[in-house]
Write a protein that holds these residues in place. Structure first.
Motif, PDB file in Angstrom:
ATOM      1  N   LEU A   1       0.831  -1.211   0.000  1.00 35.61           N
ATOM      2  CA  LEU A   1       0.000   0.000   0.000  1.00 35.61           C
ATOM      3  C   LEU A   1       0.866   1.261   0.000  1.00 35.61           C
ATOM      4  O   LEU A   1       0.573   2.236  -0.729  1.00 35.61           O
ATOM      5  CB  LEU A   1      -0.914  -0.007   1.228  1.00 35.61           C
ATOM      6  CG  LEU A   1      -1.780   1.236   1.422  1.00 35.61           C
ATOM      7  CD1 LEU A   1      -2.712   1.449   0.230  1.00 35.61           C
ATOM      8  CD2 LEU A   1      -2.601   1.130   2.714  1.00 35.61           C
ATOM      9  N   ALA A   2       1.952   1.238   0.767  1.00 38.09           N
ATOM     10  CA  ALA A   2       2.832   2.414   0.795  1.00 38.09           C
ATOM     11  C   ALA A   2       3.441   2.667  -0.578  1.00 38.09           C
ATOM     12  O   ALA A   2       3.547   3.832  -1.032  1.00 38.09           O
ATOM     13  CB  ALA A   2       3.933   2.212   1.845  1.00 38.09           C
TER      14      ALA A   2
ATOM     15  N   ARG B   1       0.733   4.129  -2.947  1.00 46.17           N
ATOM     16  CA  ARG B   1       0.459   5.533  -2.647  1.00 46.17           C
ATOM     17  C   ARG B   1       1.606   6.434  -3.148  1.00 46.17           C
ATOM     18  O   ARG B   1       1.365   7.541  -3.648  1.00 46.17           O
ATOM     19  CB  ARG B   1       0.264   5.705  -1.143  1.00 46.17           C
ATOM     20  CG  ARG B   1      -1.093   5.189  -0.651  1.00 46.17           C
ATOM     21  CD  ARG B   1      -1.178   5.243   0.861  1.00 46.17           C
ATOM     22  NE  ARG B   1      -2.517   4.864   1.321  1.00 46.17           N
ATOM     23  CZ  ARG B   1      -2.833   4.652   2.597  1.00 46.17           C
ATOM     24  NH1 ARG B   1      -1.864   4.780   3.538  1.00 46.17           N
ATOM     25  NH2 ARG B   1      -4.050   4.324   2.928  1.00 46.17           N
ATOM     26  N   ARG B   2       2.858   5.969  -3.028  1.00 41.58           N
ATOM     27  CA  ARG B   2       4.007   6.747  -3.500  1.00 41.58           C
ATOM     28  C   ARG B   2       3.924   6.960  -5.006  1.00 41.58           C
ATOM     29  O   ARG B   2       4.116   8.078  -5.512  1.00 41.58           O
ATOM     30  CB  ARG B   2       5.307   6.045  -3.112  1.00 41.58           C
ATOM     31  CG  ARG B   2       6.564   6.776  -3.578  1.00 41.58           C
ATOM     32  CD  ARG B   2       7.791   5.935  -3.278  1.00 41.58           C
ATOM     33  NE  ARG B   2       7.706   4.612  -3.885  1.00 41.58           N
ATOM     34  CZ  ARG B   2       7.927   4.370  -5.174  1.00 41.58           C
ATOM     35  NH1 ARG B   2       8.236   5.360  -5.995  1.00 41.58           N
ATOM     36  NH2 ARG B   2       7.854   3.132  -5.649  1.00 41.58           N
TER      37      ARG B   2
ATOM     38  N   LEU C   1       1.293   6.809  -6.847  1.00 41.04           N
ATOM     39  CA  LEU C   1       0.155   7.667  -7.184  1.00 41.04           C
ATOM     40  C   LEU C   1       0.497   9.142  -6.942  1.00 41.04           C
ATOM     41  O   LEU C   1       0.117  10.017  -7.757  1.00 41.04           O
ATOM     42  CB  LEU C   1      -1.056   7.275  -6.353  1.00 41.04           C
ATOM     43  CG  LEU C   1      -2.324   8.124  -6.551  1.00 41.04           C
ATOM     44  CD1 LEU C   1      -2.782   8.047  -8.015  1.00 41.04           C
ATOM     45  CD2 LEU C   1      -3.449   7.673  -5.612  1.00 41.04           C
ATOM     46  N   GLU C   2       1.238   9.438  -5.881  1.00 39.61           N
ATOM     47  CA  GLU C   2       1.643  10.823  -5.630  1.00 39.61           C
ATOM     48  C   GLU C   2       2.557  11.336  -6.747  1.00 39.61           C
ATOM     49  O   GLU C   2       2.441  12.492  -7.192  1.00 39.61           O
ATOM     50  CB  GLU C   2       2.351  10.916  -4.276  1.00 39.61           C
ATOM     51  CG  GLU C   2       1.418  10.733  -3.088  1.00 39.61           C
ATOM     52  CD  GLU C   2       2.174  10.750  -1.770  1.00 39.61           C
ATOM     53  OE1 GLU C   2       3.412  10.922  -1.787  1.00 39.61           O
ATOM     54  OE2 GLU C   2       1.519  10.581  -0.715  1.00 39.61           O
TER      55      GLU C   2
ATOM     56  N   ASN D   1       0.440  12.056  -9.769  1.00 38.41           N
ATOM     57  CA  ASN D   1      -0.346  13.288  -9.623  1.00 38.41           C
ATOM     58  C   ASN D   1       0.523  14.533  -9.840  1.00 38.41           C
ATOM     59  O   ASN D   1       0.034  15.569 -10.341  1.00 38.41           O
ATOM     60  CB  ASN D   1      -0.992  13.340  -8.239  1.00 38.41           C
ATOM     61  CG  ASN D   1      -2.161  12.367  -8.116  1.00 38.41           C
ATOM     62  OD1 ASN D   1      -2.829  12.083  -9.121  1.00 38.41           O
ATOM     63  ND2 ASN D   1      -2.408  11.865  -6.915  1.00 38.41           N
TER      64      ASN D   1
ATOM     65  N   GLU E   1      -4.671   4.804  -9.001  1.00 42.26           N
ATOM     66  CA  GLU E   1      -5.672   4.986  -7.941  1.00 42.26           C
ATOM     67  C   GLU E   1      -6.343   3.670  -7.596  1.00 42.26           C
ATOM     68  O   GLU E   1      -6.603   3.369  -6.415  1.00 42.26           O
ATOM     69  CB  GLU E   1      -6.709   6.018  -8.373  1.00 42.26           C
ATOM     70  CG  GLU E   1      -6.174   7.444  -8.435  1.00 42.26           C
ATOM     71  CD  GLU E   1      -7.192   8.412  -8.978  1.00 42.26           C
ATOM     72  OE1 GLU E   1      -8.194   7.939  -9.568  1.00 42.26           O
ATOM     73  OE2 GLU E   1      -6.994   9.642  -8.844  1.00 42.26           O
TER      74      GLU E   1
ATOM     75  N   VAL F   1      -4.108   1.561  -5.431  1.00 45.89           N
ATOM     76  CA  VAL F   1      -4.139   1.992  -4.023  1.00 45.89           C
ATOM     77  C   VAL F   1      -5.371   1.431  -3.315  1.00 45.89           C
ATOM     78  O   VAL F   1      -5.283   0.936  -2.183  1.00 45.89           O
ATOM     79  CB  VAL F   1      -4.109   3.534  -3.932  1.00 45.89           C
ATOM     80  CG1 VAL F   1      -4.379   3.996  -2.501  1.00 45.89           C
ATOM     81  CG2 VAL F   1      -2.779   4.066  -4.422  1.00 45.89           C
ATOM     82  N   GLN F   2      -6.524   1.472  -3.974  1.00 44.10           N
ATOM     83  CA  GLN F   2      -7.753   0.940  -3.367  1.00 44.10           C
ATOM     84  C   GLN F   2      -7.642  -0.556  -3.118  1.00 44.10           C
ATOM     85  O   GLN F   2      -8.052  -1.055  -2.069  1.00 44.10           O
ATOM     86  CB  GLN F   2      -8.947   1.253  -4.266  1.00 44.10           C
ATOM     87  CG  GLN F   2      -9.286   2.735  -4.340  1.00 44.10           C
ATOM     88  CD  GLN F   2     -10.428   3.021  -5.297  1.00 44.10           C
ATOM     89  OE1 GLN F   2     -10.889   2.131  -6.040  1.00 44.10           O
ATOM     90  NE2 GLN F   2     -10.887   4.274  -5.304  1.00 44.10           N
TER      91      GLN F   2
ATOM     92  N   GLU G   1      -5.360  -1.125  -0.186  1.00 41.96           N
ATOM     93  CA  GLU G   1      -6.040  -0.807   1.076  1.00 41.96           C
ATOM     94  C   GLU G   1      -6.975  -1.942   1.485  1.00 41.96           C
ATOM     95  O   GLU G   1      -7.040  -2.319   2.657  1.00 41.96           O
ATOM     96  CB  GLU G   1      -6.827   0.486   0.930  1.00 41.96           C
ATOM     97  CG  GLU G   1      -5.937   1.722   0.867  1.00 41.96           C
ATOM     98  CD  GLU G   1      -6.729   2.989   0.628  1.00 41.96           C
ATOM     99  OE1 GLU G   1      -6.180   4.090   0.873  1.00 41.96           O
ATOM    100  OE2 GLU G   1      -7.901   2.881   0.181  1.00 41.96           O
TER     101      GLU G   1
END
Length: 358
Positions: free
Chosen positions: A111-112, A115-116, A118-119, A122, A139, A142-143, A146
Motif C-alpha cells: 500500500l505504501a 500511494r508513492r 500515485l503521488e 499526480n 488509484e 491503491v484501493q 487498502e
C-alpha cells in the motif's frame, strides 16, 4: 331418753340435708363457659421440603476444538471471575498468527508503494507528462492495496481471537464442582469440561402443592431450617423472591424460591420450610380450649343447643387445620353462630343440661 336440745339438733340436720337434696335436684345443670363461632381468615402453616441451590451454576465447555495441554484447577477449587481454567494446544494457531502478521506487513508495504507511485503520477498531471488513464490505474491499485491490508488485518485479529479462545476462563466466581476432562483429551465445543457453581448467593427451592398457589405472594412469611436439624425454633432468615407460575403436571406442584442470608451453607443441602399464609376463605374459628381429642384421635367439641336456660350439650366431631395459634381454624363440622363450650367441657356427656357462668 334424749334431751329436747339433742332432738332439736338432729331435726335441724335432717331438714338441712333435705333442703340441699331438693336444691341439687332443682338445678342439676353443669356450669360451663361458652364462645360463639365466628368466621375469619386464619393463618395456615404449610410445611414444605426443598433443596439449596446456587444463584449461578454453569457447565463450562471450550469454544474451539483442541487438545487439552494444561488443567489449571481441580474439583473443589475456589476461582474468581476471569481465572484461567484450562488451556488447549494452540501451536498451529500461533503459526497461523505469525503468517497473518507477515502478510499484514507485506500489505502495508504494498500500500505504501502504491500511494508513492500515485503521488508521483499526480505531480506529473499538471505538466501533462502522464496519461489520465494511467493515473486512474494507480488509484485503483491503491484501493486494492487498502482492501488487501484490511483483509490481512482482519485475519490477524481472527487468529488472535482463536488463540484467546484456547484458554477457558471462569465466567463468574464460584467453586469447581466437577472436572470432566484430563490432559491429552480432545475436546469440542459443547463438551462439558468443568461444572462451576456460584457460592456467594444461595436460594432454597420448594415444591408447593398447586392448591396453595392463590394464597401465596412475595409478602408471604416463610421460615427455613436445615433438614438434619429438624428444629423450626432455629429458623433462618429468608424471604420469598420468586413464585414460578408453572405447574409440574406429574407432581401437581409449583416452585417457590426463597433467598437465604446465612453463612456456612452449600448448594445441595436439604432444607425444610414453613409457609405462613392466610387461608383462601374465611373459616369458622374457635378457641383451642374448646377442642378435645378422644382415644381414637378424633377431635370433638361440645355444642350448646337450645335457648335461654334450656341448654343441652351435644358432642360434635370436627376437622381443624394444623397450627399452634390460640384460635383454631375449623375445616369441617361447625358453622358461624354455633356456641361451643370452652370451660367445663372435660366431664360432659351427651344430653347434659348446661348452666352458663362467666
Amino acid at each position: 331418753m334424749p334431751s329436747l336440745s339433742l332432738l332439736s339438733h338432729r331435726l335441724f340436720r335432717v331438714v338441712l340435708l333435705l333442703s340441699l337434696a331438693v336444691s341439687a335436684q332443682a338445678d342439676d345443670r353443669k356450669p360451663v363457659s361458652l364462645e360463639t363461632v365466628t368466621l375469619s381468615r386464619s393463618q395456615d402453616a404449610l410445611l414444605v421440603n426443598g433443596t439449596l441451590v446456587a444463584d449461578r451454576a454453569a457447565r463450562l465447555s471450550a469454544s474451539v476444538s483442541g487438545l487439552v495441554s494444561k488443567l489449571l484447577v481441580d474439583i473443589g477449587d475456589q476461582v474468581e471471575a476471569g481465572a484461567a481454567l484450562i488451556e488447549l494446544d494452540a501451536e498451529l494457531n500461533r503459526l497461523e498468527l505469525q503468517r497473518a502478521r507477515a502478510n499484514y506487513q507485506q500489505q502495508q508495504a504494498t500500500l505504501a508503494d502504491a500511494r508513492r507511485r500515485l503521488e508521483e503520477a499526480n505531480s506529473l498531471v499538471a505538466r501533462r507528462s502522464i496519461a489520465a488513464s494511467e493515473v486512474r490505474s494507480l488509484e485503483s491499485e491503491v484501493q486494492v492495496a487498502e482492501s488487501s491490508l484490511a483483509a490481512s488485518q482482519a485475519e490477524m485479529a481472527r487468529q488472535q481471537a482463536l488463540i484467546k479462545r484456547h484458554t477457558l476462563r471462569a465466567p463468574f466466581s464460584g467453586v469447581i464442582s466437577a472436572k470432566l476432562s484430563e490432559v491429552g483429551e480432545w475436546v469440542t465445543p459443547g463438551t462439558t469440561v468443568f461444572e462451576l457453581v456460584g457460592s456467594d448467593t444461595l436460594h432454597a427451592d420448594f415444591a408447593v402443592p398447586q392448591r396453595y398457589f392463590p394464597q401465596l405472594s412475595g409478602d408471604t412469611a416463610i421460615d427455613v431450617w436445615l433438614a438434619d436439624q429438624n428444629d423450626p425454633n432455629n429458623a433462618m432468615s429468608a424471604k420469598i423472591t420468586a413464585i414460578v407460575p408453572v405447574n409440574d403436571p406429574t407432581a401437581r406442584t409449583f416452585t417457590v424460591r426463597a433467598s437465604i442470608d446465612e453463612k456456612g451453607l452449600t448448594p445441595g443441602m436439604a432444607i425444610n420450610g414453613r409457609l405462613r399464609m392466610l387461608s383462601a376463605d374465611a373459616r369458622p374459628t374457635v378457641p383451642r380450649d374448646a377442642l378435645l381429642q378422644d382415644s381414637q384421635g378424633n377431635v370433638t367439641v361440645w355444642l350448646a343447643e337450645g335457648d335461654g336456660d334450656d341448654l343441652v350439650a351435644r358432642r360434635k366431631v370436627v376437622k381443624v387445620a394444623s397450627g399452634q395459634s390460640p384460635q383454631a381454624s375449623v375445616l369441617e363440622g361447625l358453622s358461624s353462630g354455633d356456641r361451643v363450650v370452652v370451660r367445663g367441657n372435660e366431664s360432659l356427656r351427651d344430653g347434659d343440661k348446661l348452666r352458663v357462668v362467666d
